[in-house]
Write an enzyme that holds these catalytic residues in place. Structure first.
Site: not given
Length: 164
Positions: A35-37
């Site tokens: 759930k990271c850019g």
């Protein structure tokens, strides 16, 4: 002297990823999060794995190491992580179980990487990449801003693959 092949990690599927099984193969070790850019880098990692390692016995070994150490961006269970990676990015390279890559609970492999690479190589976010040569030594590391399929990373990979 200790080398990368002296370590093992618990696998995402409950198995053990024993790095000694890859002795003589270059390794690309990456701390990951779902759930990271930078999560779309899984696609590049799969590309690198397919291009340089999957089909050869001495090619590059890519190993993902999920971590919830940065912004709690890997909150799921092992099954959640496995499903997410496969469904969204077709990940087929080995994935470790969730590990600490910094702090007091840091896994021994990342302690070693920290010592080898120095302060600047210490992961400060998800998707730091560590390239290990055929002798098990850290040769390069890359921040999350450098994509796995960039010319810079691929050139470094080709260099360690071609080394004897």
């Amino acid at each position: 002297m200790t080398c990368a092949y002296d370590f093992s990690l618990p696998g995402l599927s409950g198995d053990t990823i024993d790095l000694s099984a890859y002795r003589g193969r270059p390794l690309l070790i990456v701390n990951t999060a779902s759930k990271c850019g930078f999560t779309p880098q899984y696609e590049d990692l799969q590309h690198v794995w397919s291009r340089y390692g999957r089909d050869t016995s001495d090619g590059l070994m890519v190993i993902g190491v999920p971590s919830n150490d940065f912004g709690e961006q890997e909150p799921g269970s092992a099954e959640d992580i496995k499903t997410f990676c496969y469904r969204n990015y077709g990940v087929s390279f080995p994935m470790a179980a969730k590990q600490h890559v910094r702090g007091s609970g840091i896994t021994p492999l990342f302690q070693w990487l920290d010592k080898q690479g120095g302060f600047l190589a210490r992961p400060r976010w998800n998707f730091y990449k560590y390239l290990i040569d055929r002798d098990g030594k850290l040769t390069n590391w890359f921040t999350p801003l450098v994509k796995p399929a960039s010319n810079r990373v691929e050139e470094a990979i080709r260099k360690v693959i071609l080394s004897n």
